[in-house]
Design an enzyme around this catalytic site. Structure first.
Site, short mmCIF file in Angstrom:
data_model
loop_
_atom_site.label_atom_id
_atom_site.label_comp_id
_atom_site.label_asym_id
_atom_site.label_seq_id
_atom_site.Cartn_x
_atom_site.Cartn_y
_atom_site.Cartn_z
N GLY A 11 70.19 26.61 25.51
CA GLY A 11 70.49 26.05 26.82
C GLY A 11 71.96 26.02 27.18
O GLY A 11 72.40 25.14 27.91
N SER A 12 72.74 26.98 26.70
CA SER A 12 74.17 26.95 27.05
C SER A 12 74.36 27.18 28.55
O SER A 12 75.25 26.59 29.16
CB SER A 12 74.95 27.98 26.24
OG SER A 12 74.69 29.30 26.68
N MET A 89 62.17 32.24 28.02
CA MET A 89 61.65 33.48 27.47
C MET A 89 60.16 33.69 27.76
O MET A 89 59.43 34.19 26.93
CB MET A 89 61.89 33.53 25.96
CG MET A 89 63.36 33.37 25.58
SD MET A 89 64.44 34.49 26.49
CE MET A 89 64.20 35.98 25.56
N ARG A 90 59.70 33.22 28.91
CA ARG A 90 58.32 33.47 29.32
C ARG A 90 58.32 34.25 30.61
O ARG A 90 59.14 33.99 31.49
CB ARG A 90 57.58 32.13 29.55
CG ARG A 90 57.62 31.17 28.39
CD ARG A 90 56.79 31.61 27.22
NE ARG A 90 55.34 31.66 27.52
CZ ARG A 90 54.47 32.26 26.72
NH1 ARG A 90 54.87 32.88 25.63
NH2 ARG A 90 53.19 32.27 27.01
N ASN A 106 67.30 33.59 38.00
CA ASN A 106 67.31 33.90 36.57
C ASN A 106 68.65 34.52 36.23
O ASN A 106 69.29 35.16 37.07
CB ASN A 106 66.17 34.87 36.21
CG ASN A 106 66.14 35.19 34.72
OD1 ASN A 106 66.22 34.31 33.88
ND2 ASN A 106 66.06 36.48 34.41
N HIS A 108 70.36 37.28 33.59
CA HIS A 108 69.99 38.35 32.67
C HIS A 108 71.28 38.95 32.11
O HIS A 108 72.21 39.24 32.88
CB HIS A 108 69.16 39.41 33.41
CG HIS A 108 68.77 40.57 32.56
ND1 HIS A 108 67.76 40.49 31.61
CD2 HIS A 108 69.26 41.84 32.49
CE1 HIS A 108 67.66 41.67 30.99
NE2 HIS A 108 68.56 42.50 31.51
N ASP A 144 63.02 41.14 35.67
CA ASP A 144 64.44 41.50 35.84
C ASP A 144 64.65 42.46 37.01
O ASP A 144 65.49 43.36 36.95
CB ASP A 144 64.98 42.14 34.54
CG ASP A 144 64.80 41.22 33.35
OD1 ASP A 144 64.60 41.75 32.24
OD2 ASP A 144 64.83 39.99 33.54
N GLU A 173 78.67 34.40 31.59
CA GLU A 173 77.40 33.99 32.20
C GLU A 173 77.53 32.61 32.84
O GLU A 173 77.03 32.35 33.94
CB GLU A 173 76.28 33.94 31.15
CG GLU A 173 75.79 35.30 30.72
CD GLU A 173 74.66 35.20 29.73
OE1 GLU A 173 73.90 34.21 29.77
OE2 GLU A 173 74.51 36.12 28.92
C1 GRF Z 1 71.58 34.41 27.26
O1 GRF Z 1 72.00 35.65 26.77
C2 GRF Z 1 71.03 34.61 28.64
O2 GRF Z 1 71.60 35.70 29.30
C3 GRF Z 1 69.59 34.87 28.41
O3 GRF Z 1 69.22 34.02 27.35
C4 GRF Z 1 70.36 33.91 26.46
C5 GRF Z 1 70.48 32.48 25.97
O4 GRF Z 1 70.97 31.70 26.99
N1 GRF Z 1 68.84 34.57 29.59
P1 GRF Z 1 71.16 30.08 26.81
O5 GRF Z 1 72.34 29.87 25.87
O6 GRF Z 1 69.87 29.52 26.20
O7 GRF Z 1 71.44 29.61 28.19
#
Ligand code: GRF
Length: 200
Positions: A11-12, A89-90, A106, A108, A144, A173
């Site tokens: 979740g960064s 990731m779904r 989203n 990507h 995407d 990002e």
């Molecule tokens: C990142 O590379 C993002 O581009 C992709 O998932 C990865 C993890 O992102 N969608 P996060 O640190 O969980 O936000």
């Protein structure tokens, strides 16, 4: 605008949006975080910020439709106006996409439309391209494939590995997503007939 963030892991990007929303006059507030995995580290990070964080594990449901119905109920309970997928990731079903079309974003890790799908950093290195980056886009039925809202490019450096490239992309990002969400929440970027329309 009331924003819900959907995550699956660290979740960064979620944390970056929470930080961005603290700035006065930022046109969005994060009202709920939903994870499809009970062990998503982002849940604790959201709670530490005083934000409601709910685990709705997809494996607890017998179908995608049931899982999405539970997620949808949580989104409506939070009166969310916008949904941000952040490391979620779904794949979203066409029905769910339609409910949120123009209000679901989203991020990507590639410069779409290049390098859709997974393992984008490996794909970029294999391609020999000298630039890479990330895209925040409106979510549409295709994976995407939605129209871009904001993109940021980074250099591919000699000796890069997928890990060093992923790190460089991740660092841009966060500001890209904050910028894209502000454009959508303020009405400066909208989706119209499958295209992003920008207005000041
Ligand atoms: C990142 O590379 C993002 O581009 C992709 O998932 C990865 C993890 O992102 N969608 P996060 O640190 O969980 O936000």
């Amino acid at each position: 605008k009331r924003v819900a963030i959907l995550i699956s892991g660290r979740g960064s990007n979620m944390s970056a949006l929470i930080e961005a929303a603290k700035v006065p006059n930022y046109p969005a507030e994060v009202v709920v975080v939903i994870a499809n995995k009970a062990d998503a580290a982002g849940l604790a990070a959201a709670r530490a910020e005083g934000i409601e964080a709910i685990a709705i594990p997809h494996r607890d449901f017998i179908s995608k439709a049931e899982h999405e119905a539970a997620v949808s109920a949580a989104l409506h309970a939070a009166n969310a106006d916008v949904v941000c997928l952040a490391g979620y990731m779904r794949l979203i079903s066409p029905e769910f996409v339609r409910q949120w079309e123009g209000r679901m974003l989203n991020i990507h890790p590639s410069l779409l439309p290049l390098f859709r799908g997974l393992h984008t950093h490996e794909q970029v290195l294999a391609s020999g391209m000298r630039v890479h980056g990330c895209t925040v886009h409106f979510v549409t039925e295709g994976m995407d494939e939605g129209p871009a809202i904001a993109q940021t490019a980074v250099a591919v450096k000699t000796g890069d590995t997928p890990a060093t490239l992923a790190e460089r992309v991740l660092s841009v990002e966060h500001e890209t997503y904050a910028r894209a969400l502000a454009l959508v929440a303020s009405g400066k970027a909208t989706m119209h007939e499958g295209r992003t329309v920008f207005s000041d």
